[in-house]
Every structure is written in C-alpha cells, then in structure tokens.
Write a protein that holds these residues in place. Sequence first.
Motif, PDB file in Angstrom:
ATOM      1  N   GLY A  20      -4.717  23.599  15.882  1.00  0.00           N
ATOM      2  CA  GLY A  20      -4.845  24.975  16.360  1.00  0.00           C
ATOM      3  C   GLY A  20      -6.286  25.339  16.659  1.00  0.00           C
ATOM      4  N   VAL A  21      -7.196  24.939  15.770  1.00  0.00           N
ATOM      5  CA  VAL A  21      -8.613  25.236  15.970  1.00  0.00           C
ATOM      6  C   VAL A  21      -9.149  24.517  17.207  1.00  0.00           C
ATOM      7  CG1 VAL A  21     -10.921  24.930  15.005  1.00  0.00           C
ATOM      8  CG2 VAL A  21      -9.069  25.750  13.559  1.00  0.00           C
ATOM      9  N   VAL A  22      -8.804  23.242  17.335  1.00  0.00           N
ATOM     10  CA  VAL A  22      -9.270  22.468  18.491  1.00  0.00           C
ATOM     11  C   VAL A  22      -8.746  23.068  19.788  1.00  0.00           C
ATOM     12  CG1 VAL A  22      -9.118  20.246  19.656  1.00  0.00           C
ATOM     13  CG2 VAL A  22      -9.556  20.331  17.197  1.00  0.00           C
ATOM     14  N   SER A  23      -7.464  23.442  19.779  1.00  0.00           N
ATOM     15  CA  SER A  23      -6.869  24.038  20.975  1.00  0.00           C
ATOM     16  C   SER A  23      -7.542  25.353  21.320  1.00  0.00           C
ATOM     17  CB  SER A  23      -5.370  24.250  20.749  1.00  0.00           C
ATOM     18  OG  SER A  23      -4.792  24.900  21.854  1.00  0.00           O
ATOM     19  N   TYR A  24      -7.820  26.142  20.303  1.00  0.00           N
ATOM     20  CA  TYR A  24      -8.473  27.436  20.531  1.00  0.00           C
ATOM     21  C   TYR A  24      -9.858  27.254  21.107  1.00  0.00           C
ATOM     22  CZ  TYR A  24     -10.638  31.944  19.538  1.00  0.00           C
ATOM     23  OH  TYR A  24     -11.298  33.144  19.655  1.00  0.00           O
ATOM     24  N   LEU A  25     -10.636  26.353  20.500  1.00  0.00           N
ATOM     25  CA  LEU A  25     -11.997  26.123  20.979  1.00  0.00           C
ATOM     26  C   LEU A  25     -11.997  25.512  22.374  1.00  0.00           C
ATOM     27  CD1 LEU A  25     -13.709  24.751  17.738  1.00  0.00           C
ATOM     28  CD2 LEU A  25     -13.932  27.039  18.735  1.00  0.00           C
ATOM     29  N   HIS A  26     -11.007  24.678  22.624  1.00  0.00           N
ATOM     30  CA  HIS A  26     -10.950  23.983  23.919  1.00  0.00           C
ATOM     31  C   HIS A  26     -10.775  24.967  25.071  1.00  0.00           C
ATOM     32  CE1 HIS A  26     -10.201  20.747  26.700  1.00  0.00           C
ATOM     33  NE2 HIS A  26      -9.090  21.339  27.100  1.00  0.00           N
ATOM     34  N   GLY A  27      -9.993  26.028  24.836  1.00  0.00           N
ATOM     35  CA  GLY A  27      -9.711  26.947  25.918  1.00  0.00           C
ATOM     36  C   GLY A  27     -10.519  28.225  25.883  1.00  0.00           C
ATOM     37  N   GLN A  28     -11.161  28.557  24.755  1.00  0.00           N
ATOM     38  CA  GLN A  28     -11.730  29.876  24.598  1.00  0.00           C
ATOM     39  C   GLN A  28     -13.252  29.928  24.504  1.00  0.00           C
ATOM     40  OE1 GLN A  28      -9.979  32.664  24.731  1.00  0.00           O
ATOM     41  NE2 GLN A  28      -8.048  31.595  24.970  1.00  0.00           N
ATOM     42  N   VAL A  29     -13.911  28.812  24.463  1.00  0.00           N
ATOM     43  CA  VAL A  29     -15.365  28.825  24.332  1.00  0.00           C
ATOM     44  C   VAL A  29     -15.987  29.486  25.546  1.00  0.00           C
ATOM     45  CG1 VAL A  29     -17.448  27.401  24.286  1.00  0.00           C
ATOM     46  CG2 VAL A  29     -15.521  26.845  22.809  1.00  0.00           C
ATOM     47  N   ILE A  30     -16.812  30.490  25.312  1.00  0.00           N
ATOM     48  CA  ILE A  30     -17.513  31.181  26.383  1.00  0.00           C
ATOM     49  C   ILE A  30     -18.931  30.633  26.475  1.00  0.00           C
ATOM     50  CG2 ILE A  30     -18.312  33.426  27.223  1.00  0.00           C
ATOM     51  CD1 ILE A  30     -15.298  33.145  27.167  1.00  0.00           C
ATOM     52  N   PRO A  31     -19.400  30.295  27.668  1.00  0.00           N
ATOM     53  CA  PRO A  31     -20.775  29.802  27.786  1.00  0.00           C
ATOM     54  C   PRO A  31     -21.764  30.838  27.254  1.00  0.00           C
ATOM     55  CG  PRO A  31     -19.569  29.525  29.848  1.00  0.00           C
ATOM     56  CD  PRO A  31     -18.716  30.378  28.973  1.00  0.00           C
ATOM     57  N   PRO A  32     -22.859  30.406  26.673  1.00  0.00           N
ATOM     58  CA  PRO A  32     -23.875  31.355  26.214  1.00  0.00           C
ATOM     59  C   PRO A  32     -24.335  32.243  27.361  1.00  0.00           C
ATOM     60  CG  PRO A  32     -24.379  29.124  25.459  1.00  0.00           C
ATOM     61  CD  PRO A  32     -23.243  29.003  26.437  1.00  0.00           C
ATOM     62  N   LYS A  33     -24.645  33.489  27.043  1.00  0.00           N
ATOM     63  CA  LYS A  33     -25.066  34.424  28.086  1.00  0.00           C
ATOM     64  C   LYS A  33     -26.261  33.858  28.839  1.00  0.00           C
ATOM     65  CE  LYS A  33     -26.314  39.198  29.029  1.00  0.00           C
ATOM     66  NZ  LYS A  33     -26.505  40.559  28.482  1.00  0.00           N
ATOM     67  N   SER A  34     -26.148  33.876  30.151  1.00  0.00           N
ATOM     68  CA  SER A  34     -27.162  33.275  30.995  1.00  0.00           C
ATOM     69  C   SER A  34     -28.208  34.302  31.403  1.00  0.00           C
ATOM     70  CB  SER A  34     -26.495  32.693  32.248  1.00  0.00           C
ATOM     71  OG  SER A  34     -27.453  32.231  33.158  1.00  0.00           O
ATOM     72  N   ASN A  35     -29.411  33.809  31.686  1.00  0.00           N
ATOM     73  CA  ASN A  35     -30.477  34.690  32.165  1.00  0.00           C
ATOM     74  C   ASN A  35     -30.599  34.652  33.684  1.00  0.00           C
ATOM     75  OD1 ASN A  35     -31.481  32.128  32.426  1.00  0.00           O
ATOM     76  ND2 ASN A  35     -33.406  32.524  31.359  1.00  0.00           N
ATOM     77  N   VAL A  36     -29.615  34.028  34.342  1.00  0.00           N
ATOM     78  CA  VAL A  36     -29.576  34.016  35.804  1.00  0.00           C
ATOM     79  C   VAL A  36     -28.239  34.610  36.242  1.00  0.00           C
ATOM     80  CG1 VAL A  36     -31.103  32.033  36.024  1.00  0.00           C
ATOM     81  CG2 VAL A  36     -28.633  31.674  35.899  1.00  0.00           C
ATOM     82  N   LEU A  37     -28.141  34.988  37.510  1.00  0.00           N
ATOM     83  CA  LEU A  37     -26.932  35.615  38.024  1.00  0.00           C
ATOM     84  C   LEU A  37     -25.984  34.623  38.678  1.00  0.00           C
ATOM     85  CD1 LEU A  37     -28.510  38.854  39.546  1.00  0.00           C
ATOM     86  CD2 LEU A  37     -27.270  38.609  37.391  1.00  0.00           C
ATOM     87  N   VAL A  38     -26.488  33.486  39.106  1.00  0.00           N
ATOM     88  CA  VAL A  38     -25.646  32.458  39.732  1.00  0.00           C
ATOM     89  C   VAL A  38     -25.528  31.287  38.764  1.00  0.00           C
ATOM     90  CG1 VAL A  38     -25.323  30.945  41.721  1.00  0.00           C
ATOM     91  CG2 VAL A  38     -26.418  33.179  42.024  1.00  0.00           C
TER      92      VAL A  38
END
Length: 216
Positions: A20-38
């Motif tokens: 369950g944890v692996v599945s959750y992390l696999h689909g839900q990880v959000i990239p760290p907030k970026s300092n660029v717009l593209v």
Amino acid sequence: MNCQMRLAIRKYVFCLLLLGVVSYLHGQVIPPKSNVLVNDYAEILTPAERNNLEHKLVLFNDSTSTQIAIVIEKSLKGEDDYDRALNIAEAWGIGQGGKDNGVLIYVAVEDRKIRIMTGYGSEGFLPDGLARRIIENDIKPSFIQGRYYQGFDIATSSIIKAHNGEYTADESPDYSWVIVLIIFLFILVIFLYISYKSGHSGGGYYRGGRYNSSGD
C-alpha cells in the motif's frame, strides 16, 4: 492459534501495508516546488525552447502578478490526470499568495493527457470553456504533429490575451437560420395541405382574391 500462524498473519499484514505504501508513493509523489515556471520532466523541449517560454512567462508574471506554470511529465503512472494536476497546483501554490491567480498547464506525454488548472483568482478571465478551447484549438493540433513548443507557445499567448481581454475565439457557425427555415417550410407545407383539402371538399374557395376551383 499457534506461533507459526501468528507469524504468517503478521507477515501477510506487513506485506499488504508495504504494498500500500509503495503504491501510494508511486502514484502520489509531487515534485519539489520549482523555482522556474517551465518544468519539463519528460525532456520534450530543447533548452532554447524552455528558455524562450520561461522568459515569456516571467515577463508576464512580473507585469501582472498572474503566474502561468508548465509541468510536463512522461506518465501519470495510473493516476487521474485531473487529480495529478490539481495536487501539483495546490502543493506548489502557483500564483500570487492571497490571490490564487495561478494557471497550470499540465501534460502527461505518454498518456496524452492535457489539463489547464486555474485558481479562483484566474477563473474570471479563463473559465473552463475557454480553457477547453485553448486545449483543443491551440495545444492538441501542434502536439499531434510533435510540435510541443509551438503548442505551449500558442496556448500561453492565448491565456495572456484572455487575461488582457484580447482573446477572440473563432465563433462556431450559426445554423439557427436553418432551423427557422425548416420550421417555416414545415408550416407552409401544412398550410398548403389544409388549403388543398379544403378546396376539394367545397368545390372551390376564394384565397387572396384569386379563385381556385377543385379542378385546378
């Protein structure tokens, strides 16, 4: 219950939790907030194309405080595209704080999914209907030809024009006159049919000052 059975149950529960944890992390990880717009995680844009888009969006952000961000990923990995785009937009806090005036263009390349997410502060100039037209008219035709940069460039220009009140979408053909014509012809046919039946039943009648006999 003996020790071996308890141990087996514990292992089974642990495996379920781990999956369950692996599945959750696999689909839900959000990239760290970026300092660029593209943000091109799928690497479909050249460095020059990324720089051009970045420069364009930074200028717009600096002059209006309205922020347009682009996030490109290879795959959703089974996640819903709406949820993915919404989670990124909320986690990154796209737009000016307190105004919620951000716009996110999200693309999952392998899944061929495109989303334009707007904050509450941007819905006034970029409602859902307009966002859909930009996707259909600006982004998809270019993407189908593999011209990703052109799609993003045209789409961001349309969003900027919408913000400035300059966007004019091609109007759909107005076929209302066809409906009116069909209704008119239908009524005319009924009228002529009734007139014809009346003429035959009475041997003759006057209409518009002209005599019509049943033999005509």
